[in-house]
Design a protein around this motif. Structure first.
Motif, PDB file in Angstrom:
ATOM      1  N   TRP A 195      -3.745  -0.979   3.824  1.00  0.00           N
ATOM      2  CA  TRP A 195      -2.704  -1.692   4.578  1.00  0.00           C
ATOM      3  C   TRP A 195      -1.446  -1.879   3.731  1.00  0.00           C
ATOM      4  O   TRP A 195      -0.321  -1.677   4.206  1.00  0.00           O
ATOM      5  N   LEU A 196      -1.628  -2.249   2.466  1.00  0.00           N
ATOM      6  CA  LEU A 196      -0.489  -2.457   1.581  1.00  0.00           C
ATOM      7  C   LEU A 196       0.248  -1.147   1.334  1.00  0.00           C
ATOM      8  O   LEU A 196       1.485  -1.086   1.447  1.00  0.00           O
ATOM      9  N   LEU A 197      -0.473  -0.097   1.003  1.00  0.00           N
ATOM     10  CA  LEU A 197       0.168   1.182   0.686  1.00  0.00           C
ATOM     11  C   LEU A 197       0.902   1.750   1.895  1.00  0.00           C
ATOM     12  O   LEU A 197       2.033   2.239   1.775  1.00  0.00           O
ATOM     13  N   SER A 198       0.281   1.679   3.057  1.00  0.00           N
ATOM     14  CA  SER A 198       0.951   2.205   4.248  1.00  0.00           C
ATOM     15  C   SER A 198       2.152   1.358   4.625  1.00  0.00           C
ATOM     16  O   SER A 198       3.178   1.878   5.077  1.00  0.00           O
ATOM     17  N   GLY A 199       2.059   0.049   4.409  1.00  0.00           N
ATOM     18  CA  GLY A 199       3.192  -0.825   4.697  1.00  0.00           C
ATOM     19  C   GLY A 199       4.379  -0.551   3.790  1.00  0.00           C
ATOM     20  O   GLY A 199       5.533  -0.572   4.227  1.00  0.00           O
ATOM     21  N   ILE A 200       4.102  -0.277   2.526  1.00  0.00           N
ATOM     22  CA  ILE A 200       5.173   0.077   1.589  1.00  0.00           C
ATOM     23  C   ILE A 200       5.816   1.403   1.993  1.00  0.00           C
ATOM     24  O   ILE A 200       7.044   1.536   2.008  1.00  0.00           O
ATOM     25  N   SER A 201       4.982   2.385   2.340  1.00  0.00           N
ATOM     26  CA  SER A 201       5.501   3.708   2.682  1.00  0.00           C
ATOM     27  C   SER A 201       6.363   3.690   3.939  1.00  0.00           C
ATOM     28  O   SER A 201       7.357   4.421   4.029  1.00  0.00           O
ATOM     29  N   SER A 202       5.992   2.856   4.908  1.00  0.00           N
ATOM     30  CA  SER A 202       6.716   2.835   6.181  1.00  0.00           C
ATOM     31  C   SER A 202       7.832   1.806   6.233  1.00  0.00           C
ATOM     32  O   SER A 202       8.560   1.731   7.223  1.00  0.00           O
ATOM     33  N   SER A 203       7.992   1.031   5.177  1.00  0.00           N
ATOM     34  CA  SER A 203       8.974  -0.053   5.197  1.00  0.00           C
ATOM     35  C   SER A 203      10.406   0.479   5.179  1.00  0.00           C
ATOM     36  O   SER A 203      10.749   1.324   4.351  1.00  0.00           O
ATOM     37  N   GLY A 216      -9.134  -6.557 -14.663  1.00  0.00           N
ATOM     38  CA  GLY A 216     -10.558  -6.375 -14.424  1.00  0.00           C
ATOM     39  C   GLY A 216     -10.877  -5.402 -13.312  1.00  0.00           C
ATOM     40  O   GLY A 216     -12.056  -5.149 -13.019  1.00  0.00           O
ATOM     41  N   TYR A 217      -9.832  -4.826 -12.698  1.00  0.00           N
ATOM     42  CA  TYR A 217     -10.000  -3.929 -11.542  1.00  0.00           C
ATOM     43  C   TYR A 217      -8.956  -2.822 -11.647  1.00  0.00           C
ATOM     44  O   TYR A 217      -8.058  -2.691 -10.812  1.00  0.00           O
ATOM     45  N   THR A 218      -9.062  -2.022 -12.689  1.00  0.00           N
ATOM     46  CA  THR A 218      -7.972  -1.105 -13.022  1.00  0.00           C
ATOM     47  C   THR A 218      -7.826   0.050 -12.038  1.00  0.00           C
ATOM     48  O   THR A 218      -6.742   0.612 -11.904  1.00  0.00           O
ATOM     49  N   ALA A 219      -8.899   0.427 -11.335  1.00  0.00           N
ATOM     50  CA  ALA A 219      -8.787   1.535 -10.375  1.00  0.00           C
ATOM     51  C   ALA A 219      -7.865   1.158  -9.220  1.00  0.00           C
ATOM     52  O   ALA A 219      -7.020   1.959  -8.802  1.00  0.00           O
ATOM     53  N   ASP A 220      -8.014  -0.061  -8.691  1.00  0.00           N
ATOM     54  CA  ASP A 220      -7.118  -0.518  -7.630  1.00  0.00           C
ATOM     55  C   ASP A 220      -5.683  -0.581  -8.119  1.00  0.00           C
ATOM     56  O   ASP A 220      -4.748  -0.190  -7.408  1.00  0.00           O
ATOM     57  N   ARG A 221      -5.503  -1.088  -9.346  1.00  0.00           N
ATOM     58  CA  ARG A 221      -4.144  -1.189  -9.890  1.00  0.00           C
ATOM     59  C   ARG A 221      -3.523   0.193 -10.048  1.00  0.00           C
ATOM     60  O   ARG A 221      -2.359   0.401  -9.668  1.00  0.00           O
ATOM     61  N   GLN A 222      -4.294   1.131 -10.576  1.00  0.00           N
ATOM     62  CA  GLN A 222      -3.745   2.468 -10.782  1.00  0.00           C
ATOM     63  C   GLN A 222      -3.392   3.139  -9.469  1.00  0.00           C
ATOM     64  O   GLN A 222      -2.372   3.832  -9.359  1.00  0.00           O
ATOM     65  N   ARG A 223      -4.202   2.904  -8.461  1.00  0.00           N
ATOM     66  CA  ARG A 223      -3.895   3.502  -7.157  1.00  0.00           C
ATOM     67  C   ARG A 223      -2.583   2.934  -6.603  1.00  0.00           C
ATOM     68  O   ARG A 223      -1.754   3.669  -6.068  1.00  0.00           O
ATOM     69  N   LEU A 224      -2.379   1.617  -6.737  1.00  0.00           N
ATOM     70  CA  LEU A 224      -1.157   0.996  -6.244  1.00  0.00           C
ATOM     71  C   LEU A 224       0.061   1.460  -7.044  1.00  0.00           C
ATOM     72  O   LEU A 224       1.081   1.870  -6.466  1.00  0.00           O
ATOM     73  N   LEU A 225      -0.035   1.449  -8.368  1.00  0.00           N
ATOM     74  CA  LEU A 225       1.117   1.836  -9.185  1.00  0.00           C
ATOM     75  C   LEU A 225       1.435   3.320  -9.013  1.00  0.00           C
ATOM     76  O   LEU A 225       2.617   3.709  -8.985  1.00  0.00           O
ATOM     77  N   SER A 226       0.422   4.152  -8.896  1.00  0.00           N
ATOM     78  CA  SER A 226       0.657   5.584  -8.675  1.00  0.00           C
ATOM     79  C   SER A 226       1.331   5.819  -7.326  1.00  0.00           C
ATOM     80  O   SER A 226       2.195   6.701  -7.196  1.00  0.00           O
ATOM     81  N   HIS A 227       0.956   5.031  -6.343  1.00  0.00           N
ATOM     82  CA  HIS A 227       1.580   5.153  -5.020  1.00  0.00           C
ATOM     83  C   HIS A 227       3.062   4.785  -5.094  1.00  0.00           C
ATOM     84  O   HIS A 227       3.908   5.480  -4.515  1.00  0.00           O
TER      85      HIS A 227
END
Length: 522
Positions: A317-325, A374-385
């Protein structure tokens, strides 16, 4: 000039307002509407959490003038014991980007008048957005003077609360030397307990003043239910002694939505999105309801792709919201810090107290696994996006750790600043909750200077950190950049504490880098 808190005096001083002893609030502004809130006491025995009292009809009015000569919306709503006699009205049909005034009536009694403000129209291009920013308001730790100073400002569009609006502990558990005593005095576990604690927080005149003066935008962190909670439990919950976790979680969330001017998302949590014309989208995250359990610092599990802090649906939801904003600025309200931070270079005798500030075990502290570290995979996915979308000026707004920070957010901290940044992070300190000097019992800006220097030396993306102050921030967003003004109150134990500007940092549009600026806005 009268104190801002005087605008909403304690109910005992105004008998005519006794049914509205908990004041008024508004929240989640939209271009055409806003959520209004109050709580009524229809009969003396209908105290918060009691489940007693009759259903009553409460009238509400919204006007574009403080004298209510131009009423633009009105109606009635029924308050019942089923929702602890709280009242929430989702008003629509208002004009965008305008101040509005509102009030409630029960019988012959009238509530205090609140002021709110609608968001700009979706196709508008506002010059600026200005938000007060707060977090971590522990009633027992001190007075809410930060709220009073924000209530006195006439230049804010809203106040953003980043979590830990209240604390669940029993009296004297945290902090160990309370300035004042909350109710109930025991650790809160049941729905009645959570309702009573919310009500007691709203006995504070400065809290009532700030919610009467500005619309509130809020997310929760952990203490609204229990310290360091995750989907299946919490650090501060022992099933054998404190009952079923899911019953406690349901009670805490229910009381929160009853007592806060917050619209629940379709998932029944606090993640949602608010738009301020073409200038900014504000993405509000829930980093508790879907997360996996925290792991031990130093564990390789922090990098597991199977672990999540957001939950997959919320991150999508966050990634798609950023992309479509269509907005110029992406503001992301994250209750815990997203910037990577290593604490290993901090002297050993300070790691324990810093661990107490962070709410994590102190032994061998290197990272705080309750944060995005403590949750680096989620962070990396967000920052890479963000990088893939060409965004270099996302703004993360953070609370939780009782310290002011100004960070650049690197894609790869190990090679920063040679590697790029995708934005900035502004972390605001606590309104009252203990920080380093409080835990150590030393004067501010003494021992902490050693830890601050060590943190900055080991984390080149951290441009400033203040481990001692209590206070708030004021965020300003413009087309050419974003800035945060950091403030400190003079003494959290003084109900009349003053406020002083500490520092300001600005990120020019498209840079993802911070520069210090001299003077605050407004």
């Amino acid at each position: 000039m009268a104190r801002a808190a005087d605008a909403v005096a304690p109910a005992s001083d105004r008998p005519a307002d006794a049914p509205f002893a908990h004041g008024v609030a508004s929240g989640d502004p939209l271009p055409d509407g806003v959520l209004l809130w109050t709580r009524v006491t229809p009969v003396p025995e209908a105290v918060p959490g009691s489940g007693l009292g009759p259903a009553v009809s409460v009238r509400w009015e919204v006007a574009e003038d403080a004298d209510f000569r131009s009423v633009v919306a009105e109606g009635a709503v029924t308050a019942t014991a089923a929702t602890d006699h709280t009242v929430k009205v989702d008003v629509r049909g208002l004009r965008p980007a305008r101040d509005h005034h509102y009030r409630f009536t029960l019988g012959g009694a009238r509530s205090p008048v609140g002021r709110t403000r609608t968001a700009p129209a979706a196709d508008a291009s506002p010059d600026r957005l200005r938000l007060g920013v707060v977090s971590c308001s522990n009633y027992e730790a001190g007075h809410f003077s930060a709220y009073r100073h924000l209530a006195a400002r006439g230049d804010l569009d809203a106040v953003l609360h980043l979590g830990d609006y209240l604390y669940e502990y029993g009296t004297g558990e945290y902090p160990s030397r309370p300035t004042r005593t909350h109710l109930p005095t025991h650790e809160i576990l049941t729905l009645a307990d959570y309702r009573q604690r919310h009500a007691h927080y709203r006995s504070d005149p400065d809290l009532r003043a700030v919610t009467a003066a500005h619309p509130l935008i809020a997310i929760w962190d952990d203490h609204e239910v229990a310290n360091d909670w995750w989907t299946g439990g919490a650090e501060n919950h022992t099933p054998g002694e404190e009952g079923d976790w899911h019953e406690r979680l349901t009670a805490g969330k229910r009381a929160y939505f009853e007592w806060m001017p917050v619209r629940p998302s379709t998932e029944g949590t606090v993640f949602r999105r608010l738009r301020f014309g073409g200038l900014a989208d504000l993405h509000l995250l829930d980093l508790r309801s879907f997360r996996d359990r925290q792991v031990t610092p130093g564990s390789g599990a922090v990098d597991s792709a199977e672990r999540t802090i957001t939950g997959r649906a919320q991150l999508d939801w966050l990634l798609s919201g950023i992309s479509s904003s269509p907005a110029r600025r992406q503001l992301i309200a994250t209750s815990v810090m997203i910037s990577p931070v290593a604490f290993g270079s901090v002297p050993a005798h300070l790691l324990g107290p810093i661990g107490q500030c962070l709410g994590v075990p102190s032994g061998g502290l290197a990272i705080n696994t309750d944060q995005w570290d403590g949750y680096t995979a989620d962070r990396q996915r967000l920052l890479s996006h963000l990088r893939a979308e060409g965004i270099r000026d996302a703004v993360f707004l953070t609370g939780d750790i009782h310290m002011h920070w100004a960070n650049e957010v690197p894609v790869n901290a190990a090679t920063y600043p040679l590697s790029p940044s995708v934005g900035t992070e502004f972390v605001v300190t606590s309104v009252t909750s203990d920080n380093l000097d409080d835990i150590l019992g030393v004067p501010p800006q003494t021992v902490s200077l050693i830890a601050e220097a060590a943190i900055r030396a080991a984390n080149r993306h951290v441009k400033w950190v203040d481990l001692d102050s209590h206070g708030y921030g004021v965020l300003e967003v413009r087309a050419d950049g974003t800035r945060m003004d950091y403030y400190a109150v003079t003494d959290r134990t003084d109900p009349a504490a003053g406020s002083r500007h500490l520092r300001s940092y600005r990120a020019a549009a498209g840079t993802g880098r911070l520069e210090r600026v001299a003077n605050p806005v407004g």
